[in-house]
Design a protein around this motif. Structure first.
Motif, mmCIF file in Angstrom:
data_model
loop_
_atom_site.group_PDB
_atom_site.id
_atom_site.type_symbol
_atom_site.label_atom_id
_atom_site.label_comp_id
_atom_site.label_asym_id
_atom_site.label_seq_id
_atom_site.Cartn_x
_atom_site.Cartn_y
_atom_site.Cartn_z
ATOM 1 N N ALA A 75 51.680 29.109 30.221
ATOM 2 C CA ALA A 75 50.329 29.579 29.461
ATOM 3 C C ALA A 75 49.788 28.450 28.737
ATOM 4 N N GLN A 76 50.737 28.020 27.780
ATOM 5 C CA GLN A 76 50.162 26.935 27.033
ATOM 6 C C GLN A 76 49.865 25.825 27.617
ATOM 7 N N SER A 80 46.006 24.424 27.637
ATOM 8 C CA SER A 80 45.630 23.270 27.080
ATOM 9 C C SER A 80 44.859 22.034 28.114
ATOM 10 N N ILE A 81 44.973 22.495 29.437
ATOM 11 C CA ILE A 81 44.389 21.569 30.259
ATOM 12 C C ILE A 81 42.926 22.439 30.568
ATOM 13 N N ALA A 82 42.860 23.584 30.471
ATOM 14 C CA ALA A 82 41.519 24.239 30.229
ATOM 15 C C ALA A 82 40.666 23.783 29.297
ATOM 16 N N LEU A 127 41.728 27.479 19.351
ATOM 17 C CA LEU A 127 42.915 26.849 19.973
ATOM 18 C C LEU A 127 44.094 27.599 19.172
ATOM 19 N N VAL A 128 44.906 28.358 19.817
ATOM 20 C CA VAL A 128 45.880 29.079 19.108
ATOM 21 C C VAL A 128 47.120 28.709 19.612
ATOM 22 N N GLY A 141 42.920 14.760 17.878
ATOM 23 C CA GLY A 141 41.611 14.984 18.054
ATOM 24 C C GLY A 141 41.047 16.079 19.015
ATOM 25 N N ILE A 142 41.788 16.971 19.447
ATOM 26 C CA ILE A 142 41.724 18.099 20.280
ATOM 27 C C ILE A 142 40.561 19.159 19.527
#
Length: 312
Positions: A75-76, A80-82, A127-128, A141-142
């Motif tokens: 899931a993570q 992250s990719i999305a 972003l959780v 920097g995300i």
């Protein structure tokens, strides 16, 4: 350890179908190839995850534990990719926040609500992750901002900080019929109490460990259950399973309604500072404008106590 992500998807499929043949079909591979991939995953983690003698297929005890890890990892990774792909498409009208699980449930929505007038048509994206991963997201920097508990590793050389709100980590438990704590940390007659703990490696776990290094009195806290999520420990405490240290913002309603009661005095509490962080590098226009507004709101004053903060 070298684990391929397709093995995790294979394993999660098998936990659902409980059949090697059905999962092989679902994963578009032959059954022998699917079986080899499950075996390769077991070799990588160093234990058997599947009981092949049972019909339908069952997980071993290690497999049931790894199922949680595999589900979270997949899931993570998907999230992250999305998120990374969306960065290519985002315009200046999106502001990204990294938020820890504990803060995301109640405090972050209230924080956004307090900014409705300033955000206008600007979209926000959340972003959780756990605290440590959220910090890493800011460093990489995300995200534009990090809403988190105070972190002394985010030094002024590379990051800026606003102190938003002061909370407490409070020991709570279920109340008895008289409305008194079922487990009382201050009662000398209670020498052993069940303890609902966080893992030591996460932020809240480290906070509680520091507090318990200097116990106000001689007492044995016997671990009854462990979870990285404050909300999970809160529910266990409400069910009478033991004492849990929970951030004050997460239990206001439960305390008001009497579902939980504090079970120790101020010496059993620990302060929690809620902060907003950004990197020193330039931000997109809308994110920079929001920072300037928040800087004007918070930097000229001391952090707000919980009762005066942005919670509604």
């Amino acid at each position: 350890m070298n684990i391929e992500t397709k093995w995790l998807d294979d394993f999660l499929s098998l936990t659902q179908t409980q059949s090697f043949s059905r999962s092989a079909t679902e994963r578009h591979v032959t059954q022998p190839a699917f079986s080899r991939r499950i075996r390769a995953l077991e070799t990588a983690v160093g234990c058997e995850l599947v009981d092949r003698t049972s019909v339908p297929v069952q997980l071993t005890a290690e497999g049931r534990l790894f199922q949680i890890t595999a589900r979270n990892l997949v899931a993570q990774l998907d999230d992250s990719i999305a998120h990374l792909r969306s960065l290519k498409r985002r315009g200046k009208s999106v502001i990204d926040f990294a938020v820890s699980h504990t803060l995301s449930m109640s405090l972050f929505p209230a924080f956004l609500h307090s900014l409705q007038g300033e955000l206008g048509g600007v979209r926000t994206r959340q972003l959780v992750a756990n605290v440590d991963d959220s910090v890493q997201a800011l460093k990489n920097g995300i995200c534009d901002f990090l809403l988190a508990f105070e972190d002394h590793t985010l030094t002024p050389d590379h990051f800026r900080k606003l102190d938003l709100q002061t909370e407490e980590l409070i020991p709570v438990c279920q109340a008895d019929d008289a409305g008194q704590p079922l487990f009382n940390l201050d009662d000398d007659r209670q020498a052993v109490l069940p303890y609902l703990s966080y893992p030591r490696e996460i932020y809240l776990g480290r906070c509680v460990e520091r507090l318990l290094c200097h116990l106000p009195r001689s007492i044995e806290l016997r671990q009854a259950s462990e979870s990285p999520l404050a909300d999970s420990l809160k529910v266990l405490a409400m069910q009478g399973m033991g004492v849990a240290w929970v951030p004050s913002f997460a239990i206001r309603e439960e305390l008001r309604q009497g579902f939980l009661v504090p079970c120790g005095g101020s010496q059993w509490r620990s302060p929690l500072q809620i902060c907003l962080y950004r990197c020193n590098r330039p931000l997109p226009e809308d994110a920079e404008a929001l920072w300037q507004f928040l800087h004007a709101r918070y930097s000229a004053s001391t952090p707000l106590p919980a009762s005066d903060g942005f919670e509604s």
